[in-house]
Design a protein around this motif. Structure first.
Motif, short mmCIF file in Angstrom:
data_model
loop_
_atom_site.label_atom_id
_atom_site.label_comp_id
_atom_site.label_asym_id
_atom_site.label_seq_id
_atom_site.Cartn_x
_atom_site.Cartn_y
_atom_site.Cartn_z
N ARG A 1 0.90 -1.11 0.03
CA ARG A 1 -0.06 -0.05 -0.10
C ARG A 1 0.91 1.34 -0.03
NH1 ARG A 1 -3.19 -0.95 4.43
NH2 ARG A 1 -4.90 -1.63 3.23
N SER A 2 1.94 1.32 0.79
CA SER A 2 2.86 2.38 0.67
C SER A 2 3.26 2.80 -0.53
CB SER A 2 3.81 2.32 1.98
OG SER A 2 4.63 1.34 1.49
N LEU A 3 3.89 1.77 -1.21
CA LEU A 3 4.64 1.77 -2.48
C LEU A 3 3.35 2.61 -3.38
CD1 LEU A 3 6.40 -1.43 -2.72
CD2 LEU A 3 7.52 0.90 -2.70
N LYS A 4 2.38 1.99 -3.39
CA LYS A 4 1.30 2.40 -4.37
C LYS A 4 0.81 3.84 -4.00
CE LYS A 4 -3.27 1.26 -6.18
NZ LYS A 4 -3.71 2.96 -6.28
N ASN A 5 0.87 4.15 -2.98
CA ASN A 5 0.51 5.71 -2.30
C ASN A 5 1.47 6.53 -2.88
OD1 ASN A 5 -1.93 4.72 -1.30
ND2 ASN A 5 -1.23 4.73 0.95
#
Length: 445
Positions: free
Chosen positions: A429-433
């Motif tokens: 999720r952090s990579l996507k954000n």
């Protein structure tokens, strides 16, 4: 270069031992590559020339140039009295009486309470290791190594048995990685020399890597976690953009080395599979050869000689190379997910000059405790406690954790604890954000 009225040339080692006093403004002006001062317990030291000889590497100590390094010094050195003999020639004075003990508007109450907590932990014996714990851990690693070889030696090299052998070897490698981490942090023996020897044995002979490479890289991470240009673990060499600041900076500058809005997808292809077998392997070999680190190279070669002796007769040259590559492929997945779930979803930014407690808590989170999680992660599920007290034996993290949590609650500092599943999800999720932030800035700013 003001110096509070000193008679000798400011910045010369030993020039201030006659009673020179300095302001924080003066100390902070000495933070360039060729001019470095720092403060420990209100004493001012000129580390300009010593930094190159620092056992932990020139970069880790240079990251504190122009700053107060009191808590970092206590965190990294289990025997401060021994280190004092190296500090004494570097002493040039002390802070003026009118200057606070902390720099850059850091919270004095947080610093004082944390130092009190550390003192209490020391008095309660939480920095004392249980040698049997680490002996048993080493024993189970050696047992796994022997079991993996015996399976294929006794019953053959079929695909099924080779896969089983690979899984066992990868488990041994991962667990050896956590154990070398203990010795690398000097958290097992009172004598540093014993820790250093066992560290070289485990990371060199059992894993084929370099103790000095690990020290110089990992201590930077601990000194300034999740801080760009100081923590090598967030230096993604333009392959990934991380945090909330870097993606916007790249987007505004129209930097597009990779399709960063897809990084949460290609992470599965080039992150966990390649970090240890490709990137780290090349970096380690280059580091040992370029630095002429023949001792670590000899330890590393002893691993490969042992591996060739054991597996070349069974698999041949090509088969042995394929086996070791597959083992490292499996281990790399294990390593990446365990280490990244503690850091990647947390704050990643430029230097903010926070106090030790706040800096570590903003950059780390914990994974819930269980017997499996403790073993699987080498107790790095207690990442917060490990970062605050890197020389504390890992079997004592659970005892200090409630004290740390209470201190964080007192000062309103978030203390994050997740399930392992949530930790894995948060990495993606952090990579996507971050990728979405990059795309928005790239297209619209």
């Amino acid at each position: 270069m003001g110096g509070g009225g000193q008679l000798t040339e400011p910045g010369e080692p030993g020039s201030g031992r006659g009673g020179s006093v300095y302001t924080w403004e003066e100390v902070q002006s000495h933070c360039s590559r060729n001019d470095q001062w720092l403060v420990i317990n209100r004493k001012v030291y000129n580390i300009t020339h010593w930094a190159k000889r620092h056992p932990g590497g020139v970069r880790v100590i240079s990251h504190y140039a122009g700053e107060d390094a009191t808590d970092a010094f206590a965190a990294f050195h289990p025997d401060p009295k021994f280190v004092q003999k190296f500090l004494k020639p570097l002493l040039i004075g002390e802070l003026a009486a009118t200057e606070p003990s902390q720099d850059r508007n850091k919270n004095a109450a947080i610093i004082k309470d944390f130092q009190t907590l550390r003192g209490n932990a020391e008095r309660e014996g939480l920095f004392q290791a249980r040698p049997l714990f680490f002996c048993l851990h080493l024993g189970h690693i050696l047992l796994l190594e022997a079991l993996a070889w015996l399976i294929v030696w006794l019953w053959g090299t079929s695909w099924t048995l080779t896969l089983l052998c690979s899984v066992i070897l990868a488990t041994a490698q991962a667990q050896a990685g956590w154990l070398q981490h203990d010795f690398g942090h000097l958290s097992v023996f009172k004598k540093s020399s014993w820790n250093h020897f066992l560290h070289k044995f485990i990371i060199g002979h059992l894993k084929g890597a370099s103790a000095n490479w690990w020290n110089h890289r990992h201590f930077q991470h601990h000194a300034k976690p999740n801080i760009f240009s100081k923590d090598p673990d967030v230096n993604m060499v333009h392959v990934f953009v991380v945090g909330a600041t870097q993606p916007v900076e790249y987007g505004v500058k129209k930097i597009k080395h990779m399709p960063y809005h897809r990084q949460h997808q290609y992470f599965f292809l080039i992150g966990p599979p390649l970090l240890i077998p490709v990137y780290f392997h090349i970096q380690i070999m280059r580091c040992m050869i370029s630095r002429h680190d023949w001792v670590d190279l000899a330890w590393s070669m002893s691993y490969y000689l042992r591996y060739i002796f054991c597996y070349l007769p069974l698999y041949g040259l090509f088969g042995s190379m394929a086996l070791i590559s597959f083992v490292r492929f499996l281990e790399s997945h294990w390593f990446v997910w365990v280490t990244q779930m503690n850091h990647l979803p947390m704050d990643i930014d430029h230097e903010k000059h926070k106090d030790w407690l706040s800096m570590q808590l903003h950059a780390t989170c914990n994974i819930e405790q269980s017997h499996f999680n403790d073993w699987f992660s080498g107790h790095l599920n207690f990442q917060i406690e490990h970062h605050l007290f890197p020389t504390m034996p890992r079997h004592n993290y659970h005892q200090v954790a409630p004290l740390v949590r209470a201190l964080c609650e007192k000062h309103g500092i978030p203390y994050h604890v997740k399930t392992m599943c949530q930790g894995v999800v948060d990495v993606v999720r952090s990579l996507k954000n971050s990728g979405d932030l990059w795309l928005d800035a790239y297209l619209h700013k």
